[in-house]
Design an enzyme around this catalytic site. Structure first.
Site, mmCIF file in Angstrom:
data_model
loop_
_atom_site.group_PDB
_atom_site.id
_atom_site.type_symbol
_atom_site.label_atom_id
_atom_site.label_comp_id
_atom_site.label_asym_id
_atom_site.label_seq_id
_atom_site.Cartn_x
_atom_site.Cartn_y
_atom_site.Cartn_z
ATOM 1 C CG ASP A 120 -1.796 -1.263 1.248
ATOM 2 O OD1 ASP A 120 -2.219 -1.723 0.175
ATOM 3 O OD2 ASP A 120 -2.011 -1.795 2.354
ATOM 4 C CG HIS A 128 -2.341 -1.917 -6.820
ATOM 5 N ND1 HIS A 128 -1.567 -2.517 -7.768
ATOM 6 C CD2 HIS A 128 -1.970 -2.475 -5.638
ATOM 7 C CE1 HIS A 128 -0.771 -3.406 -7.192
ATOM 8 N NE2 HIS A 128 -1.004 -3.407 -5.898
HETATM 9 P P1 GDP Z 1 -0.704 0.278 -3.553
HETATM 10 O O1 GDP Z 1 -1.323 -0.973 -3.042
HETATM 11 O O2 GDP Z 1 0.771 0.322 -3.328
HETATM 12 O O3 GDP Z 1 -1.056 0.606 -4.974
HETATM 13 O O4 GDP Z 1 -1.296 1.462 -2.661
HETATM 14 P P2 GDP Z 1 -2.845 1.645 -2.222
HETATM 15 O O5 GDP Z 1 -3.598 2.167 -3.381
HETATM 16 O O6 GDP Z 1 -3.347 0.433 -1.535
HETATM 17 O O7 GDP Z 1 -2.678 2.724 -1.073
HETATM 18 C C1 GDP Z 1 -2.131 3.972 -1.301
HETATM 19 C C2 GDP Z 1 -3.203 5.052 -1.000
HETATM 20 O O8 GDP Z 1 -2.580 6.304 -0.892
HETATM 21 C C3 GDP Z 1 -4.231 5.206 -2.096
HETATM 22 O O9 GDP Z 1 -5.466 5.548 -1.519
HETATM 23 C C4 GDP Z 1 -3.688 6.356 -2.945
HETATM 24 O O10 GDP Z 1 -4.713 7.091 -3.620
HETATM 25 C C5 GDP Z 1 -3.072 7.209 -1.874
HETATM 26 N N1 GDP Z 1 -1.879 7.980 -2.296
HETATM 27 C C6 GDP Z 1 -0.880 7.602 -3.114
HETATM 28 N N2 GDP Z 1 0.075 8.548 -3.167
HETATM 29 C C7 GDP Z 1 -0.332 9.532 -2.352
HETATM 30 C C8 GDP Z 1 0.249 10.782 -1.945
HETATM 31 O O11 GDP Z 1 1.342 11.152 -2.346
HETATM 32 N N3 GDP Z 1 -0.480 11.526 -1.052
HETATM 33 C C9 GDP Z 1 -1.698 11.136 -0.570
HETATM 34 N N4 GDP Z 1 -2.329 11.921 0.292
HETATM 35 N N5 GDP Z 1 -2.258 9.975 -0.937
HETATM 36 C C10 GDP Z 1 -1.588 9.191 -1.806
HETATM 37 P P1 IMO Z 2 -0.891 -4.200 -2.249
HETATM 38 O O1 IMO Z 2 -0.504 -4.711 -3.618
HETATM 39 C C1 IMO Z 2 -0.946 -4.793 2.095
HETATM 40 C C2 IMO Z 2 -0.835 -8.945 3.525
HETATM 41 C C3 IMO Z 2 -2.113 -9.351 4.221
HETATM 42 C C4 IMO Z 2 -1.599 -10.367 5.213
HETATM 43 C C5 IMO Z 2 -0.504 -11.075 4.403
HETATM 44 C C6 IMO Z 2 -0.950 -12.383 3.759
HETATM 45 O O2 IMO Z 2 -2.179 -3.484 -2.208
HETATM 46 O O3 IMO Z 2 0.245 -3.452 -1.627
HETATM 47 P P2 IMO Z 2 -2.530 -12.980 1.701
HETATM 48 O O4 IMO Z 2 -3.993 -12.727 1.503
HETATM 49 O O5 IMO Z 2 -1.655 -12.409 0.628
HETATM 50 O O6 IMO Z 2 -2.239 -14.436 1.963
HETATM 51 O O7 IMO Z 2 -2.176 -12.205 3.085
HETATM 52 O O8 IMO Z 2 -0.108 -10.159 3.386
HETATM 53 N N1 IMO Z 2 -1.012 -8.375 2.173
HETATM 54 C C7 IMO Z 2 -1.018 -7.069 1.895
HETATM 55 N N2 IMO Z 2 -0.923 -5.993 2.706
HETATM 56 N N3 IMO Z 2 -1.044 -4.607 0.763
HETATM 57 C C8 IMO Z 2 -1.118 -5.671 -0.063
HETATM 58 O O9 IMO Z 2 -1.113 -5.565 -1.410
HETATM 59 C C9 IMO Z 2 -1.132 -6.977 0.495
HETATM 60 N N4 IMO Z 2 -1.199 -8.220 -0.018
HETATM 61 C C10 IMO Z 2 -1.112 -9.064 1.011
HETATM 62 O O10 IMO Z 2 -2.712 -8.256 4.862
HETATM 63 O O11 IMO Z 2 -0.961 -9.734 6.293
HETATM 64 MG MG MG Z 3 -2.828 -1.626 -1.760
#
Ligand code: GDP
Ligand code: IMO
Ligand code: MG
Length: 440
Positions: free
Chosen positions: A43, A71
């Site tokens: 994340d 994502h």
């Molecule tokens: P990913 O799994 O790595 O793609 O990340 P996620 O989408 O799960 O979580 C990142 C969150 O942060 C999302 O809600 C994005 O819209 C938000 N985000 C990403 N970059 C920024 C930033 O620079 N500032 C803020 N405030 N939010 C961001």
């Molecule tokens: P993105 O791509 C955050 C974590 C789960 C759990 C562990 C195992 O959005 O960054 P699983 O279901 O994969 O067997 O869970 O891994 N986990 C993540 N945490 N972001 C993710 O993906 C994750 N994918 C798996 O929360 O602790």
């Molecule tokens: Mg994510």
């Protein structure tokens, strides 16, 4: 086998692409691939970075993981959540490819596809839940998985009883017998598991037919993309380095290689074709699920990061645990991935803090330890050595270039860059595509 989507129509003969350049000069490596990887526990904002780069890309690929990934991408004020589809799919000019290393829940895939315009079976998801209950009952501790069936699906793959897309598109009798075999295997382990085999097979057959026009032989497809006309290929990592099955905080990890090797094995890309490796790190740290988290802040700071950062899991809706940036883990992620540049996201979330800490080393019994500990009992016990910075207490969300950032924020960024030893190419100051300061 790989699945490919494209907004524009492209010819599907279901035949391997012409293998041009098989006999090529030794020094002709072909096109280079850029890879985007998570440098913490997930994340970090990989989706946003991929979306940004995808505006220039011809092919955007997923190589590992499944719909455990979540994502988020914000474009023109509209928020998109991707789980299995590459975040580059918003760009109508690029082709989206899901490689062999990904585990697919077919209903989830089509639902996601339908919403935005499996080789995980339903029972893999049920088994994931049963395993979590069992861990809690027997060891008093579960992993906190996303219950998307990721562990069971990769277990089936590793035990060589998993089913691949090519099986689904082949002889249906063969597929049915393999599927029944797999169900029997799980039912012998979990007698309470009920599966309506005939109903599942009927649905899978339908999914197979919907899938057929999108399926390509991934090896030939990638080879053509690498050695045909110049193409920009982008790989979107899911999950992150500290969740990697080999290098992460085992057993509190996911079941695939989320580090750079996963891009090669999950798409059939030779290592020499890997060019840029972009590590994505948040300006602080979050973690979803159970497991050691040395810089976690179970206090007002953690709560502030959670609420200001809207740190809620995209896939599970769980609150993310929050803490200070931990440079021990980012450096460790760099050792494995060889980042060529870093995207530092969510700097704006720190705008209101009086002071900001950064973890720079771990100590055990008062002494610095030289390595990131492989043993989770040790990681649970480490004490973190911090560097403290004064907060800039200025809104950075409107900053669009380096000079717009307060000097104190610049100092914070430069310290991180020097400590990791990798240039920071982007700094994120907001959710949307334009809220990204490009440094070079
Ligand atoms: P990913 O799994 O790595 O793609 O990340 P996620 O989408 O799960 O979580 C990142 C969150 O942060 C999302 O809600 C994005 O819209 C938000 N985000 C990403 N970059 C920024 C930033 O620079 N500032 C803020 N405030 N939010 C961001
Ligand atoms: P993105 O791509 C955050 C974590 C789960 C759990 C562990 C195992 O959005 O960054 P699983 O279901 O994969 O067997 O869970 O891994 N986990 C993540 N945490 N972001 C993710 O993906 C994750 N994918 C798996 O929360 O602790
Ligand atoms: Mg994510």
């Amino acid at each position: 086998m790989a699945l490919s989507w494209s907004a524009k129509e492209h010819k599907n003969t279901n035949q391997p692409a012409v293998a041009t350049g098989l006999k090529r000069p030794r020094n002709d490596v072909g096109n280079k691939v850029a890879v985007v990887l998570g440098a913490q526990w997930g994340d970090e904002g990989k989706g946003k970075v991929v979306d940004l780069l995808a505006t220039q890309a011809d092919v955007v690929c997923r190589c590992q993981g499944g719909n455990n990934a979540g994502h988020t991408v914000v474009v023109d004020g509209k928020e998109y959540d991707f789980h299995l589809l590459p975040s580059g799919i918003i760009n109508p000019k690029s082709i989206s490819l899901i490689g062999n290393g990904v585990v697919i829940h077919l209903p989830g895939l089509f639902e996601e596809g339908d919403k935005n315009e499996k080789k995980v079976f339903d029972f893999h998801q049920v088994v994931d839940g049963l395993q979590e209950t069992e861990r809690q009952a027997q060891e008093g501790k579960n992993i906190g998985t996303t219950k998307k069936g990721i562990g069971p699906a990769y277990s089936s793959k590793a035990s060589r009883t998993g089913l691949r897309v090519c099986d689904l598109l082949g002889d249906i009798k063969d597929f049915s017998s393999k599927f029944k075999n797999l169900v029997r295997q799980y039912q012998s382990m979990y007698p309470s598991l009920t599966v309506d085999v005939e109903d599942q097979l009927k649905k899978l057959k339908e999914y197979g037919e919907r899938l057929r026009p999108m399926v390509r032989d991934g090896v030939y497809y990638m080879y053509e993309a690498l050695h045909g006309s110049p193409k920009k290929i982008l790989v979107e990592g899911a999950n992150a380095a500290l969740l990697d099955i080999d290098f992460g905080t085992y057993p509190f990890v996911t079941s695939s290689n989320c580090t750079v090797g996963g891009a090669c094995t999950g798409l059939g890309i030779p290592p020499l074709n890997i060019g840029d490796v972009f590590g994505v790190a948040k300006a602080y740290t979050t973690r979803v699920g159970i497991g050691a988290f040395p810089t976690e802040q179970l206090n007002a700071v953690g709560e502030l990061l959670q609420t200001r950062g809207h740190e809620v899991g995209v896939t599970t809706g769980r609150k993310r645990r929050c803490g200070w940036l931990d440079l021990v883990i980012v450096r460790y992620a760099h050792m494995i991935n060889g980042f060529t540049a870093i995207a530092l996201t969510k700097l704006d979330i720190l705008d209101v803090l009086e002071e900001i800490k950064v973890g720079i080393a771990y100590k055990l019994h008062g002494k610095r330890i030289p390595h990131f500990p492989a043993n989770m009992d040790v990681l649970q016990k480490v004490e973190v050595e911090y560097e403290t910075f004064p907060g800039w207490k200025t809104d950075t969300s409107a900053a669009r270039k380096w000079g717009d950032l307060p000097v104190k924020a610049q100092n914070y960024i430069r310290f991180i860059e020097n400590h990791i030893g990798v240039p920071i190419k982007w700094v994120g100051v907001g959710k949307s595509r334009e809220c990204m300061i490009q440094m070079f």
